[in-house]
Design an enzyme around this catalytic site. Structure first.
Site, mmCIF file in Angstrom:
data_model
loop_
_atom_site.group_PDB
_atom_site.id
_atom_site.type_symbol
_atom_site.label_atom_id
_atom_site.label_comp_id
_atom_site.label_asym_id
_atom_site.label_seq_id
_atom_site.Cartn_x
_atom_site.Cartn_y
_atom_site.Cartn_z
ATOM 1 N N SER A 43 -22.350 -55.397 68.552
ATOM 2 C CA SER A 43 -22.284 -56.513 67.623
ATOM 3 C C SER A 43 -21.247 -57.499 68.136
ATOM 4 C CB SER A 43 -21.892 -56.003 66.238
ATOM 5 O OG SER A 43 -21.133 -56.962 65.560
ATOM 6 N N LYS A 44 -21.604 -58.780 68.080
ATOM 7 C CA LYS A 44 -20.673 -59.791 68.586
ATOM 8 C C LYS A 44 -19.349 -59.756 67.813
ATOM 9 C CE LYS A 44 -24.001 -62.913 70.545
ATOM 10 N NZ LYS A 44 -24.783 -64.114 70.443
ATOM 11 N N ARG A 45 -19.427 -59.199 66.610
ATOM 12 C CA ARG A 45 -18.214 -59.161 65.792
ATOM 13 C C ARG A 45 -17.339 -57.943 66.076
ATOM 14 N NH1 ARG A 45 -21.984 -61.729 63.055
ATOM 15 N NH2 ARG A 45 -23.077 -59.818 62.610
ATOM 16 N N ASP A 46 -17.812 -57.056 66.943
ATOM 17 C CA ASP A 46 -17.035 -55.862 67.247
ATOM 18 C C ASP A 46 -15.895 -56.227 68.206
ATOM 19 O OD1 ASP A 46 -15.971 -53.522 68.085
ATOM 20 O OD2 ASP A 46 -17.880 -52.521 68.479
ATOM 21 N N GLN A 106 -16.760 -58.996 74.952
ATOM 22 C CA GLN A 106 -18.191 -59.239 75.136
ATOM 23 C C GLN A 106 -18.546 -60.590 75.729
ATOM 24 O OE1 GLN A 106 -20.591 -58.158 71.727
ATOM 25 N NE2 GLN A 106 -18.991 -56.820 71.001
#
Ligand code: GLU
Length: 478
Positions: free
Chosen positions: A255-258, A263
């Site tokens: 997830s891009k929010r991880d 990333q």
């Protein structure tokens, strides 16, 4: 056969993500393998989510990686331009109304609130996924005029065919089934005149003569919608391939929010990862090369690339692998290239500000085999200049033993009159060994711990070179 043309089509809503970079790379490989063109175009119709500078940064990061587009907003080919969707809104409008004229699309005057209510009612009656109820499919001229007089502006919806096969042969996963009846009449042009992704992408791919589309798995369910549009226009669709999701080490979709996983390509670039290493890593994230070979240059990858070997199971993002690959590439740099890469990092170490270029190069070389990424040299060297460090209880006991103290004081005395070279330090330790009868860990570890606070690191003589003789003596008898 027509020339292979592929594209990477980011939305400028963020920076170049590992997943996007992987899609770009595999499209590039496809183009280069088959003497085709690789196009960079911008899907910027989600205006509120666009970020200033994102397009430029995505483009620059791709170029930095060596995945260089043959065409882009910066080097357009006239017959395919423009390369940004917001620059051709009128064109999408014309195409949308063409479908209306052909009876394949229709104006819809429903408001957001009405649609929300429709959705709520459907869900309440047990429908699992909402489908537009075709309220506006057969409006009379009078009804439309009434809506317009109320100030409503129409969107355009596609009129999906009933019960036709919209399956296709995916380049990555083989035959995939879809039936048009599972898809509701979706909006192709919003009431503000902006096309939706599924519509604009078809117009673009058609106009730009795109022959193959490799993109992320999240777009799989969009493909039958796009195929319906191709069918209505009577255009030949490109071949589609949907690359598998990238998962973290727990098997969950990245997830891009991880924030636990870095990333974005620009972040790796800043940390001192080499473009060749990132490319090589991305390559292994989407493809299983033959013979389990792991290290590839971009040219080698083009030669070896075989679309049939694109991975069909999720790819795991293993950052330790990336780090390993990066250290491999760092070790393989020529010294000249290595200095060019590492000196900007080394110059960040405050305590080295007064060292000249030659000294910095010497220090840099000490770490060539040690580091996995550029920024790491800053950490490792800065650590040698820390004002204080914490030893574990066991280490404290060890350095405070009589033997250790003896070794340290002999070291301090002898190093004073000794030039700092590998051989002279070796002799120095030989002498201490002869005088004390201590060897191995008992001989070296007290000095290492006193000088650096840690049990591992570069060779002791290198540590003395970096911190200087005076400082080494001070620390040894501290
Ligand atoms: N703009 C889309 C994305 O960023 C591209 C989708 C496509 O390749 O068709 O995901």
């Amino acid at each position: 056969m027509s020339k292979v043309r592929v594209r990477y089509a980011p939305s400028p809503t963020g920076y170049l993500h590992i997943g996007g970079a992987r899609s770009a790379l595999f499209n590039y490989l496809y183009a280069k393998k088959f003497d085709g063109d690789f196009v960079f175009r911008v899907e910027d119709t989600d205006i509120e989510r666009n970020i200033e500078g994102a397009e430029e940064s995505q483009y620059n990061d791709l170029v930095w990686l060596g995945v260089i587009p043959d065409e882009s907003p910066l080097n357009p080919v006239e017959k395919y331009a423009p390369y940004r969707q917001t620059e051709k809104l009128e064109l999408y409008r014309q195409y949308a109304y063409k479908l209306v004229e052909m009876g394949y699309a229709y104006e819809c005057f429903c408001t957001e609130d009405e649609l929300a209510e429709m959705k709520e009612n459907q869900l309440a009656s047990g429908v699992k996924s909402f489908k537009y109820n075709r309220h506006c499919l057969n409006l009379t001229k009078e009804e439309k005029e009434k809506y317009l007089a109320e100030g409503r502006k129409p969107s355009i919806r596609i009129k999906m065919e009933a019960n036709v096969d919209l399956g296709f042969d995916d380049l990555v996963r083989g035959p995939v089934k879809f039936n048009s009846s599972d898809i509701g009449d979706f909006v192709i042009l919003k009431s503000n005149g902006i096309p939706t992704y599924n519509f604009a992408v078809v117009i673009d791919d058609h106009i730009m003569e795109i022959t193959h589309v490799l993109r992320g798995e999240e777009h799989l369910s969009n493909t039958p919608k796009q195929l319906q549009i191709y069918k209505y226009f009577g255009w030949e669709p490109p071949k589609f391939g949907h690359m598998t999701i990238i998962v973290n080490q727990n098997g969950k979709k990245l997830s891009k929010r991880d924030n636990n996983i870095i990333q974005f390509v620009s972040q790796y670039r800043k940390l001192g990862y080499l473009p060749e290493a990132i490319l090589n890593f991305l390559l292994l994230l989407g493809w299983t090369p033959e013979d389990n070979k792991e290290i590839f240059t971009l040219d080698e990858a083009v030669k070896a690339f075989d679309p049939a070997r694109l991975s069909s199971s999720p790819s795991m993002f293993d950052d330790s692998k990336l780090t390993w690959i990066n250290s491999h590439y760092i070790k393989n740099l020529s010294d000249e290239k290595y200095f060019e890469f590492i000196l900007p990092f080394l110059k960040k170490v405050e305590k080295l500000q007064d060292r000249d270029e030659e000294e910095l190069k010497n220090i840099a070389l000490i770490y060539k085999e040690e580091i996995s990424y550029g920024e790491q040299i800053v950490e490792l060297v800065s650590q040698l200049f820390k004002d204080s460090y914490e030893l574990t209880d066991e280490e404290k006991e060890f350095v405070n033993s009589e033997n250790s103290k003896l070794v340290c004081s002999l070291f301090a005395k002898k190093v004073e009159n000794c030039e700092v070279s590998k051989d002279s330090l070796k002799n120095l330790f030989k002498e201490i060994q002869n005088e004390t009868g201590l060897k191995g860990k008992d001989l070296y570890m007290p000095i290492r711990l006193k000088l650096t606070g840690v049990e591992h690191g570069v060779e002791l003589y290198n540590i003395v070179r970096i911190i200087g003789k005076e400082e080494a003596i001070k620390r040894a008898i501290m």
